[in-house]
Write a protein that holds these residues in place. Structure first.
Motif, PDB file in Angstrom:
ATOM      1  N   SER A 111      46.939  36.432  49.113  1.00 19.55           N
ATOM      2  CA  SER A 111      47.504  35.608  48.048  1.00 19.55           C
ATOM      3  C   SER A 111      48.243  36.546  47.099  1.00 19.55           C
ATOM      4  O   SER A 111      47.953  37.750  47.041  1.00 19.55           O
ATOM      5  N   SER A 171      54.401  29.619  45.993  1.00 11.03           N
ATOM      6  CA  SER A 171      52.984  29.509  46.354  1.00 11.03           C
ATOM      7  C   SER A 171      52.087  29.393  45.129  1.00 11.03           C
ATOM      8  O   SER A 171      50.876  29.182  45.266  1.00 11.03           O
ATOM      9  N   ALA A 174      43.220  32.763  41.708  1.00 14.77           N
ATOM     10  CA  ALA A 174      43.928  31.525  42.046  1.00 14.77           C
ATOM     11  C   ALA A 174      44.363  30.781  40.782  1.00 14.77           C
ATOM     12  O   ALA A 174      45.490  30.275  40.693  1.00 14.77           O
ATOM     13  N   ASN A 191      42.722  38.521  51.186  1.00 11.43           N
ATOM     14  CA  ASN A 191      41.602  37.592  51.368  1.00 11.43           C
ATOM     15  C   ASN A 191      40.783  37.884  52.615  1.00 11.43           C
ATOM     16  O   ASN A 191      39.557  37.776  52.606  1.00 11.43           O
ATOM     17  N   GLU A 201      48.323  31.349  47.583  1.00  9.01           N
ATOM     18  CA  GLU A 201      47.956  31.575  48.991  1.00  9.01           C
ATOM     19  C   GLU A 201      49.187  31.652  49.878  1.00  9.01           C
ATOM     20  O   GLU A 201      50.074  30.795  49.816  1.00  9.01           O
TER      21      GLU A 201
END
Length: 285
Positions: free
Chosen positions: A142, A177, A166, A224, A183
């Motif tokens: 990400s 994104s 996030a 990730n 992500e």
């Protein structure tokens, strides 16, 4: 035209409908079974089958009776119209010759390919392509895209201090994104710009990068997860392998047919003359 048009019902089919179900097994149809006659010219079941074979999958949704009637109507109309033409022009006759030649050539290749490609060939091609490869590494990352280095440094410091990656991406990222938490999904080498890829590869899972510059701006990246790219099984790769082998074999078959033929090419004048000649539609009149 109506009085000259005689549609022949399947006598055997009529009998099958009227009789008990077990009697249907006694009905025999062939490609020569007549389904209609137009001014004495027969339309056969084989004509119906050949016409159906040219239709794409959309027609699978049409009820059987409707599809049958539509094909039959088309063939009846074409037959009635064709009967009004006593002969084709020279150009039309030669176009028909070309269509027949093309159909026969395709059939010749089809027959030859049935013998040319074996299961052993497919296995050997699979082994050559996938048997000894080292599965490629894939990365799931990400990122947060920012316009300036200063902004990227501030975001990196915030994440190091405990900010959720996030949530920060949704708030700060200028990239497409961002609304998805930054992500990027899975990607392999060569799919990202070099500086972004190098920074991602250098990370451990869960680690956040220092700001990375690309032509799109400044990125803060988190790795990730990683995995080895799955190698397709023989069945998964079969269609592609068969297609490639068929293309290669067809080229060989075509070349061999030409090499074995007695070919005499008539001499013509220069290139300009050839271009002129193949555009002379008046010669077909």
């Amino acid at each position: 035209m109506q009085k000259h048009l005689r549609i022949l019902a399947f006598s055997a089919l009529t009998a099958a409908i009227a009789a008990p179900v077990v009697a249907q097994d006694e009905v025999t149809y062939t490609a020569d079974t007549v389904v209609a006659s137009v001014n004495g010219e027969d339309i056969k079941l084989g004509h119906m089958i050949a016409a159906r074979a040219t239709l794409d999958e959309r027609y699978n949704q049409i009820p059987a009776d409707q599809l049958w009637n539509g094909l039959l109507e088309q063939l009846v109309q074409q037959t009635a119209l064709a009967q009004g033409i006593e002969s084709l022009s020279a150009g039309e006759a030669m176009a028909l010759d070309n269509q027949e030649r093309s159909l026969k050539a395709a059939k010749a290749i089809e027959i030859a390919l049935e013998q040319a490609i074996t299961e052993e060939d497919i296995q050997a091609a699979y082994d050559a392509e996938f048997g000894n490869i080292d599965p490629e590494e894939e990365f799931n990352a990400s990122h947060i895209l920012l316009e300036t280095e200063e902004e990227a440094i501030a975001v990196k410091e915030a994440i190091d201090a405990g900010a959720n990656f996030a949530a920060t991406a949704r708030e700060k990222s200028t990239g497409p994104s961002g609304p998805n938490g930054g992500e990027l999904g899975w990607f392999g080498t060569g799919m990202m710009v070099p500086s972004f890829e190098a920074a991602t590869i250098a990370l451990e899972v869960g680690e956040v990068s220092d700001p990375v510059e690309t032509q799109f701006g400044w990125h803060v990246i988190v790795l990730n997860d990683t995995r080895k790219k799955e190698i397709p099984t023989l069945e998964q790769a079969r269609e592609g392998i068969q297609s490639r082998l068929a293309s290669e074999a067809a080229a060989t078959i075509i070349a061999a047919a030409a090499d074995e033929a007695d070919i005499q090419v008539s001499p013509f004048e220069n290139t300009d003359k050839k271009v002129e000649l193949i555009n002379r539609l008046d010669l077909l009149e």
